[in-house]
Enzyme design. Structure first.
Site, PDB file in Angstrom:
ATOM      1  N   ARG A  74      -3.439 -10.182   4.579  1.00  0.00           N
ATOM      2  CA  ARG A  74      -3.875 -10.298   3.179  1.00  0.00           C
ATOM      3  C   ARG A  74      -2.755  -9.712   2.324  1.00  0.00           C
ATOM      4  NH1 ARG A  74      -6.213  -6.909  -0.454  1.00  0.00           N
ATOM      5  NH2 ARG A  74      -7.736  -7.781  -1.896  1.00  0.00           N
ATOM      6  N   LYS A 111       0.822  -1.220   0.000  1.00  0.00           N
ATOM      7  CA  LYS A 111       0.000   0.000   0.000  1.00  0.00           C
ATOM      8  C   LYS A 111       0.854   1.267   0.000  1.00  0.00           C
ATOM      9  CE  LYS A 111      -4.375  -1.962   1.263  1.00  0.00           C
ATOM     10  NZ  LYS A 111      -5.451  -2.184   2.217  1.00  0.00           N
TER      11      LYS A 111
HETATM   12  N1  PMM Z   1      -7.481  -3.869   0.694  1.00  0.00           N
HETATM   13  C1  PMM Z   1      -7.814  -3.864  -0.616  1.00  0.00           C
HETATM   14  C2  PMM Z   1      -8.865  -4.683  -1.094  1.00  0.00           C
HETATM   15  N2  PMM Z   1      -9.530  -5.492  -0.256  1.00  0.00           N
HETATM   16  N3  PMM Z   1      -9.873  -6.358   1.900  1.00  0.00           N
HETATM   17  C3  PMM Z   1      -9.559  -6.384   3.217  1.00  0.00           C
HETATM   18  N4  PMM Z   1     -10.237  -7.196   4.059  1.00  0.00           N
HETATM   19  N5  PMM Z   1      -8.578  -5.589   3.734  1.00  0.00           N
HETATM   20  C4  PMM Z   1      -7.849  -4.745   2.952  1.00  0.00           C
HETATM   21  O1  PMM Z   1      -6.973  -4.031   3.493  1.00  0.00           O
HETATM   22  C5  PMM Z   1      -8.165  -4.682   1.555  1.00  0.00           C
HETATM   23  C6  PMM Z   1      -9.200  -5.534   1.062  1.00  0.00           C
HETATM   24  C7  PMM Z   1      -7.070  -2.980  -1.550  1.00  0.00           C
HETATM   25  O2  PMM Z   1      -5.839  -3.515  -1.886  1.00  0.00           O
HETATM   26  P1  PMM Z   1      -5.590  -4.364  -3.259  1.00  0.00           P
HETATM   27  O3  PMM Z   1      -5.984  -3.462  -4.413  1.00  0.00           O
HETATM   28  O4  PMM Z   1      -4.132  -4.695  -3.243  1.00  0.00           O
HETATM   29  O5  PMM Z   1      -6.441  -5.596  -3.250  1.00  0.00           O
END
Ligand code: PMM
Length: 277
Positions: free
Chosen positions: A255, A215
């Site tokens: 994640r 991020k």
């Molecule tokens: N961040 C993203 C998308 N989905 N879900 C959860 N539970 N927690 C997060 O921090 C989260 C998520 C955005 O990041 P990405 O684009 O790398 O998926």
């Protein structure tokens, strides 16, 4: 139910099948490529592969539910057929319902149930785990919503409200997972404060998931002397450091995009812990 490996915290692998996610959007020329990438995440040790069909990067436009379904279902079905445990990253009840019917086991809801008032019913009826992320609004406007009196207390209180709403709708509290939503209506300082106070979120007694992988706040931390943010693909060591920190703090899971590094870090933390007993 919720995967809980014996020797470490859970590692959720990210599989974004979107044309525009901030770190890995548009990676897959075909559904077969996306399925192969999901299978690789599993082979690397992912306990869950999190399939998402709508980008949540700041400023991203919303896509119609039909498009989201067209993106995620052709990836979820073959992964489930191969025995890969799948979560669906969606705030839409319709998409969650179809994904669960296709064999997904967990709903990862970045809106914590606020994005679709029918989500609680879908999750309750399915009896599946529901990841409730802290959220204040859709991606197009979320950066304007990053105002807090005390970010740790405010996020904790707002998450508790989502838990109360889920339980009032008949969802089993044992199925809930909390996530502070790093980067969602949060500045870098907010993200660091939430990480520093991770134990106070864990103290609520529900499993906690942390999503810091690649991020922007890590890019800012590691910026070049001229202020240029560290490129997305070069934030892995910082991501892995957060995995080790989350494991030490007692989070349920992380994640991440690069699964193997986090699995290694999490196992290492467990080894140190066990040696000290
Ligand atoms: N961040 C993203 C998308 N989905 N879900 C959860 N539970 N927690 C997060 O921090 C989260 C998520 C955005 O990041 P990405 O684009 O790398 O998926």
């Amino acid at each position: 139910m919720l995967p809980a490996p014996a020797d470490r915290i859970a590692v959720v692998g990210i599989l974004n099948v979107t044309p525009d996610s901030f770190s890995d959007g548009g990676r897959f020329p075909s559904f077969d490529d996306a399925v192969a990438a999901g299978a690789r995440l599993r082979a690397d040790g992912a306990d869950l592969v999190d399939v998402g069909g709508e980008s949540t990067r700041p400023g991203a436009p919303r896509v119609p539910a039909e498009d989201e379904l067209r993106r995620v279902l052709p990836v979820i079905r073959p992964l489930v057929e191969r025995g890969v445990p799948v979560s669906v990253d969606t705030y839409r009840a319709r998409v969650a319902e179809a994904a669960l019917a296709a064999g997904a086991q967990v709903v990862n809801d970045v809106s914590g149930g606020l994005g679709d008032c029918d989500m609680a019913r879908v999750v309750r009826d399915a009896g599946c785990p529901w990841i409730l992320m802290h959220w204040r609004g859709h991606s197009a406007s979320m950066q304007q919503l990053a105002r807090y009196d005390d970010v740790v207390a405010d996020v904790r209180r707002e998450l508790c409200r989502r838990v109360d709403a889920a339980v009032a709708a008949g969802v089993d509290p044992a199925r809930l997972v909390l996530d502070p939503g790093l980067g969602f209506a949060k500045t870098a300082a907010h993200n660091w404060a939430l990480l520093a106070a991770l134990d106070s979120l864990i103290a609520l007694g529900l499993p906690v998931l942390i999503g810091a992988s690649r991020k922007a706040f890590l890019g800012s931390l590691l910026a070049a002397p001229d202020g240029t943010s560290r490129p997305v693909g070069d934030r892995e060591d910082a991501t892995t450091a957060i995995t080790a920190y989350a494991a030490l703090a007692g989070a349920w899971g992380v994640r991440v995009h690069e699964v193997r590094r986090s699995v290694d870090a999490a196992r290492t933390v467990t080894a140190i812990r066990n040696a000290g007993r």
